[in-house]
Design a protein around this motif. Sequence first.
Motif, mmCIF file in Angstrom:
data_model
loop_
_atom_site.group_PDB
_atom_site.id
_atom_site.type_symbol
_atom_site.label_atom_id
_atom_site.label_comp_id
_atom_site.label_asym_id
_atom_site.label_seq_id
_atom_site.Cartn_x
_atom_site.Cartn_y
_atom_site.Cartn_z
ATOM 1 N N LEU A 130 0.836 -1.206 0.000
ATOM 2 C CA LEU A 130 0.000 0.000 0.000
ATOM 3 C C LEU A 130 0.871 1.258 0.000
ATOM 4 N N ASP A 131 2.018 1.200 0.667
ATOM 5 C CA ASP A 131 2.966 2.324 0.596
ATOM 6 C C ASP A 131 3.467 2.498 -0.834
ATOM 7 N N ALA A 132 3.691 1.382 -1.515
ATOM 8 C CA ALA A 132 4.144 1.471 -2.910
ATOM 9 C C ALA A 132 3.081 2.155 -3.770
ATOM 10 N N VAL A 133 1.801 1.849 -3.541
ATOM 11 C CA VAL A 133 0.727 2.492 -4.325
ATOM 12 C C VAL A 133 0.828 4.010 -4.182
ATOM 13 N N ALA A 134 0.965 4.472 -2.939
ATOM 14 C CA ALA A 134 1.049 5.917 -2.715
ATOM 15 C C ALA A 134 2.317 6.489 -3.356
ATOM 16 N N GLY A 135 3.417 5.762 -3.264
ATOM 17 C CA GLY A 135 4.670 6.218 -3.858
ATOM 18 C C GLY A 135 4.603 6.276 -5.378
ATOM 19 N N ILE A 136 3.924 5.310 -5.969
ATOM 20 C CA ILE A 136 3.778 5.297 -7.434
ATOM 21 C C ILE A 136 2.937 6.502 -7.869
ATOM 22 N N LEU A 198 -8.455 -4.389 -1.883
ATOM 23 C CA LEU A 198 -8.751 -3.486 -3.007
ATOM 24 C C LEU A 198 -9.199 -2.113 -2.501
ATOM 25 N N VAL A 199 -10.015 -2.097 -1.456
ATOM 26 C CA VAL A 199 -10.440 -0.805 -0.887
ATOM 27 C C VAL A 199 -9.202 -0.029 -0.420
ATOM 28 N N ALA A 200 -8.271 -0.718 0.234
ATOM 29 C CA ALA A 200 -7.055 -0.048 0.724
ATOM 30 C C ALA A 200 -6.230 0.491 -0.454
ATOM 31 N N GLN A 201 -6.178 -0.249 -1.563
ATOM 32 C CA GLN A 201 -5.437 0.239 -2.739
ATOM 33 C C GLN A 201 -6.103 1.486 -3.316
ATOM 34 N N LEU A 202 -7.438 1.475 -3.399
ATOM 35 C CA LEU A 202 -8.155 2.646 -3.931
ATOM 36 C C LEU A 202 -7.936 3.846 -3.012
#
Length: 358
Positions: A130-136, A198-202
């Motif tokens: 999830l940190d990677a999602v925010a970083g991307i 998936l909710v956490a990724q969104l």
Amino acid sequence: MQPDTSAAPSASKRAVVRVLDGERLFPPPIWMMRQAGRYLPEYRATRAEAGGFLDLCYTPKFAVEVTLQPIRRYGFDAAILFSDILVVPHALGQEVWFAEGEGPRLTPVDLDRLDALDPTRLLDRLAPVLDAVAGIRAALPPETTLLGFCGAPWTVATYMIAGRGTPDQGPARKAALLQPEGLRRLMDMLVDASVRYLVAQLQAGADAVQIFDTWAGALDDEGFEAYAVDPVARIVAGVRAAVPGARIIGFPKGASARLPDYVRRTQVTAAGIDWQTPVAFVRDHVQPLVPVQGNLDPLRLIAGGDALDRGVDHVLNGLGGGPLIFNLGHGITPDASPDAVARMVDRVRGATEGRARP
Ligand code: CP3
């Protein structure tokens, strides 16, 4: 009340998001399944630096870097989070490892002892992803769509049960017939885990998510309804209960003639199409229901040249008249040519209306 990340104003202008919202764009936006992968020398270098494949997935610095590599090289319209569908069983406490050159290995689950798995720590263990999602998101150009993903419960279960990939998913299909109660409980656990993930990724910044059901086509009619349609319908409903309007791409590989029913029953936003499904069938029976994504045979990226051009034109001619996200019909293979990918991108981006409208 959770924030409705899907409605952020900048997100709605991104080309892939616009198509997911039902717009036809021509030329269509383009990205590739497995676009960060071994066909790229820069991926192989980062993977060597990271050590193991799971280290790559769980170290945000590396996951962000490899996600961005194909965006830098080709300017794709979407980036997909670099991770794997098997981080979910891993986060549930199953042993998962990737043997070099052999694909994934897991200690098979015992369907009579599912309490050996612990769903309570799922999101803690997936925090680096999830940190990677925010970083991307922070590193991507603003016009690039960010996709998250998970494996569909059936496909994830096939690996959890067999402990590896198998040619026809025999072990999981047998479990469906011989241990239906155990498989049902595993499905319930995976539906719940997938919704939370998936909710956490969104919420971490993904514009949309894709549900990969690579082995949907291994099921018969009864199995398809019970294990490919029903769990995904519950995931879609569960995600949208937390994130209203969440955009969800379903990719039930091998669903073929079952696609229209899958789309209606699951309520996915868009359908990923494998390369075996006839383009004319998709145009007539799927695209009138939802935007579609696909479906070039990935092996055309090994061949290149005229064989590649013909494949690209066939997709554009057949599906370019409606909402289309150009993609492959499955992941790119390690022996694909990076130059052929560039040629595909140029051909899609250079396509003119006339050619794509029959
Ligand atoms: O699309 C992307 O670029 C995002 C990253 C991604 C990976 N796997 C990276 C990966 C995604 C979305 C997946 C999904 C996935 N993983 C699926 C569903 C989609 C599909 O391709 O069928 C499945 C079934 C898996 C399980 C899995 N992971 C297998 C069967 C393998 C081995 C096959 C192979 O190509 O080696 C993996 C490993 C894997 N996942 C690699 C990558 C880039 C290769 C690992 C390496 O670098 O050695």
